[in-house]
Design a protein around this motif. Structure first.
Motif, short mmCIF file in Angstrom:
data_model
loop_
_atom_site.label_atom_id
_atom_site.label_comp_id
_atom_site.label_asym_id
_atom_site.label_seq_id
_atom_site.Cartn_x
_atom_site.Cartn_y
_atom_site.Cartn_z
N VAL A 35 0.78 -1.19 -0.02
CA VAL A 35 -0.10 0.21 -0.15
C VAL A 35 0.84 1.25 0.01
N PHE A 37 1.69 4.65 0.83
CA PHE A 37 1.16 5.92 1.21
C PHE A 37 1.97 7.18 0.76
N ALA A 102 5.20 -7.05 5.22
CA ALA A 102 4.26 -6.07 5.01
C ALA A 102 4.09 -4.93 5.64
N THR A 103 5.12 -4.89 6.71
CA THR A 103 5.24 -3.49 7.48
C THR A 103 6.24 -2.64 6.90
N VAL A 106 5.45 -0.01 4.05
CA VAL A 106 4.73 1.03 4.34
C VAL A 106 5.59 2.02 5.15
N ILE A 235 -6.14 9.40 2.65
CA ILE A 235 -6.77 8.53 3.42
C ILE A 235 -8.05 8.34 3.27
N PHE A 238 -7.77 5.51 0.75
CA PHE A 238 -7.45 4.21 1.31
C PHE A 238 -8.57 3.41 1.69
N LEU A 280 -13.32 6.79 10.29
CA LEU A 280 -13.06 5.94 11.14
C LEU A 280 -14.03 4.82 11.40
N LEU A 283 -14.58 2.58 8.28
CA LEU A 283 -13.70 1.93 8.04
C LEU A 283 -13.74 0.60 8.88
N LEU B 62 0.55 3.80 13.17
CA LEU B 62 0.81 5.19 12.43
C LEU B 62 -0.11 6.10 13.47
N GLY B 113 -0.27 -5.63 8.66
CA GLY B 113 0.47 -4.68 7.73
C GLY B 113 -0.10 -3.58 7.26
N PRO B 114 -0.61 -3.39 6.02
CA PRO B 114 -1.01 -2.14 5.46
C PRO B 114 -2.49 -1.66 5.92
N TYR B 115 -3.21 -2.81 6.31
CA TYR B 115 -4.63 -2.65 6.86
C TYR B 115 -4.59 -1.92 8.15
N ALA B 117 -1.90 -0.16 9.46
CA ALA B 117 -1.31 1.14 9.24
C ALA B 117 -2.46 2.13 8.81
N GLY B 118 -3.07 1.77 7.83
CA GLY B 118 -4.22 2.76 7.17
C GLY B 118 -5.05 3.15 8.41
N THR B 119 -5.48 1.81 9.28
CA THR B 119 -6.58 2.22 10.35
C THR B 119 -6.11 3.18 11.34
N LEU B 121 -3.68 5.27 11.10
CA LEU B 121 -3.57 6.53 10.34
C LEU B 121 -4.90 7.21 10.31
N VAL B 122 -5.88 6.51 10.10
CA VAL B 122 -7.51 7.20 10.11
C VAL B 122 -7.86 7.56 11.58
N LEU B 123 -7.19 6.64 12.44
CA LEU B 123 -7.61 7.03 13.94
C LEU B 123 -6.81 8.31 14.35
#
Lengths: 303, 329
Positions: A35, A37, A102-103, A106, A235, A238, A280, A283, B62, B113-115, B117-119, B121-123
């Motif tokens: 993903v 960013f 995976a990390t 990012v 955001i 995403f 939030l 999601l 994040l 991972g990316p899920y 990170a994204g979540t 980040l939204v938080l």
């Protein structure tokens, strides 16, 4: 009633742009399992290039095409200079496990975002700039009545629709599109059948760069341009991509429109302050109730 | 080495050395650098939260800045509304942010991972908007005013006159030492081994009898408690408000942890010092070049980003990794 129609139109045009952003994210996710960013940082950079060209006196369309090219080049550079060396070393040390594989990309993409934003700040003074529209952005008035949309809104819808048609045709009708689909489905088998998967990956990054630059060019007239303005769009994009399932191209487009409408409704009927809270909650609900996205096939997937 | 027999005693020894060094260093610096050293000490706790979460258990967040904000608001509200002492407020900040971490952990244990990170980040974006939503409680964009207060009289009689920055440093360092000690002991304990097992291979860990989701949630609770303490101390410097805990704060913690070395306490220490002093260092090094203000403002961000990229590509173990190899040769 009038407010409702205006809201729906606003949601649709914004949704079209979010769909492009989500499309860009999904392309890279399918192609490289990352993903990105930094995606809207790349878009911000190419939009600044277009804006500079326009200020220097070049035409909108020339700047438009150059920005798309810059987007493609930036996407390819990100892959060649950062992501490819990173995945090549992925069997060693810190990157040895699935969770870190995976990390770490990012984190790398966040580093790229930081570099792009700092560079843009240095080059373009970080002053907020407006950005022109190629057609009028005052409400059109057919038959003497004020319609709830502008020519620019129509322009956005047409450009995004064209992009989606071209993308679909590319994936369905061309050899390269087939190679990209094969690589996304199973890289190992694709490699064995003679597809150069690292080239296909770089192409995914480049196409994603074009899609996100296009999104940047279309959203900036309503948001002003500064090194950080497009972060929030990422955001939303995403979230749209996750709603669509993160690996489905049609899903990402539908997700984009859903998010556009959701945000327009919250903006008009609740309060602009609550947009990110709503995002939030939405999601989390999607991730908990339908982790494979709203259009998940039966395949069980670990998010 | 005999110290392997008793890691807890060895950890305590190192932490006491660290405390003594900081106390002696702190007395001689000018107020500005005392303040900077205090910030290093505060952020170190936050970087340790990343060391535990990402370095040890392989989960990325994040949103650590948002958890810092939870700690900051919890302590500020305790001090302002309940009139409790700073120390009690800090304890409450840890508890409240750990509870926030529990909630987040329930969602996060399902994500990778990316899920994740994204979540998170939204938080991090969504949480500050609560400060405006409930303006009467959280003080909106302006925030809440709190401070470290005055140093206690016994400290003044022991050390002589103590400036406000020096007091910030002295109040923070004991808590940083506790955080260091706790992290060291977690890393060398059964819990630490379970977290590393989850990071390295989730299925294998689960087959060995490690309860993966419980441990992932537990990591979030501990890590959030650390972030909350760090945020509470960070806010006590003057203001607790949305502008004190921006998204970039989460990225700063992550950058510090990566540059120093994601998997070691020494790395966290080096990384936090690096991210705090890097802008000063760059400013000092480029002074002869007389750069324009515009370039000077963005140079730390550029160099930080480039260093981050070079680290993940060329030396993912960070600076601590280099030092470690050197020592072993």
């Amino acid at each position: 009633m009038n407010t409702l129609i205006t809201t729906l139109f606003l949601g649709t045009t914004r949704g079209a742009v979010f769909a492009l952003v989500a499309l860009g994210l999904v392309l890279v996710w399918r192609g490289a399992g990352i993903v990105n960013f930094a995606q809207m940082g790349q878009a911000m950079f190419s939009t600044y290039v277009a804006s500079t060209l326009i200020i220097k006196g070049y035409g909108y369309w020339f700047a438009f095409l150059i920005a798309l090219a810059v987007g493609a080049i930036l996407g390819a550079i990100v892959d060649l200079a950062v992501m490819r060396p990173l995945t090549r070393r992925s069997h060693a040390g810190v990157l040895a496990s699935d969770s870190m594989r995976a990390t770490v990309p990012v984190i790398a993409s966040l580093g790229i975002l930081g570099v792009l934003q700092s560079l843009a700040g240095m080059i373009w003074a970080a002053e907020e700039r407006g950005f022109p529209t190629p057609v009028s952005d005052v409400a059109v008035k057919p038959f003497g009545k004020t319609a709830p949309f502008t020519k620019f809104d129509l322009f956005i819808i047409v450009v995004v629709a064209l992009t989606l048609v071209v993308t679909t045709l590319f994936f369905k009708k061309t050899g390269m599109g087939l190679a990209m689909r094969a690589t996304a489905l199973n890289p190992e088998v694709a490699r064995l059948s003679g597809i150069r998967i690292s080239r296909v990956r770089t192409l995914s990054w480049a196409i994603s760069g074009v899609a996100s630059s296009l999104a940047g060019l279309l959203i900036t007239p309503s948001a002003n341009l500064s090194p950080n303005t497009l972060d929030l769009i990422l955001i939303v994009g995403f979230t749209a991509a996750v709603v669509g399932g993160l690996d489905s191209l049609p899903g990402s487009v539908v997700g984009g429109f859903i998010l556009g409408l959701l945000i327009a409704v919250i903006n008009v009927y609740v309060s602009p302050d609550d947009v990110f809270l709503a995002l939030l909650v939405f999601l989390l609900l999607v991730l908990i109730l339908k982790p494979g996205g709203l259009f998940a096939s039966k395949k069980v997937r670990n998010v | 080495m005999s110290s392997h027999k008793n890691p807890a005693a060895r950890n305590l020894f190192f932490v006491i050395i660290f405390a003594i060094v900081i106390f002696i260093l702190g007395a001689d610096l000018d107020p500005y650098n005392q303040g900077q050293l205090a910030v290093v000490s505060m952020l170190l706790i936050g970087v340790l939260s990343v060391t535990l979460l990402t370095g040890t258990s392989g989960q990325i967040s994040l949103g650590q800045g948002a958890l810092m904000a939870v700690g900051g608001y919890a302590s500020a509200l305790t001090i302002l509304n309940l009139g409790l002492s700073m120390w009690l407020a800090l304890a409450i900040a840890i508890i409240v942010s750990a509870m926030a971490g529990l909630l987040l952990g329930f969602a996060a244990a399902r994500l990778t991972g990316p899920y994740l990170a994204g979540t998170t980040l939204v938080l991090a974006l969504a949480l500050p908007s609560l400060a405006n939503r409930f303006e009467s409680v959280f003080g909106g964009d302006v925030g809440l005013n709190v401070d470290f207060g005055n140093p206690p009289s016994w400290l003044i009689s022991a050390f002589g006159e103590i400036g406000y920055e020096q007091w910030q440093l002295y109040a923070t360092v004991p808590l940083t030492c506790l955080a260091l000690l706790a992290t060291a002991n977690i890393l060398s304990s059964r819990t630490g081994r379970m977290w590393r097992a989850i990071r390295d291979n989730e299925s294998a860990a689960s087959l060995m009898g490690v309860n993966v989701s419980t441990n992932k949630i537990f990591t979030f609770v501990v890590s959030s408690g650390f972030a909350g303490l760090s945020g509470a101390l960070y806010g006590l410097r003057g203001i607790v408000g949305p502008s004190v805990y921006p998204i970039s704060l989460s990225l700063l913690l992550l950058t510090g942890a990566i540059l120093g070395g994601l998997r070691s306490i020494a790395g966290a220490l080096i990384g936090s010092a690096l991210v705090v002093f890097l802008p000063d260092l760059i400013e000092w090094a480029t002074r002869p070049l007389a750069l324009s203000e515009q370039i000077g403002n963005y140079l730390p961000g550029l160099i930080g980003g480039v260093l981050l990229l070079l680290t993940v590509i060329l030396n993912p173990g960070g600076i601590a990794n280099v030092l470690h190899h050197h020592k072993n040769k």
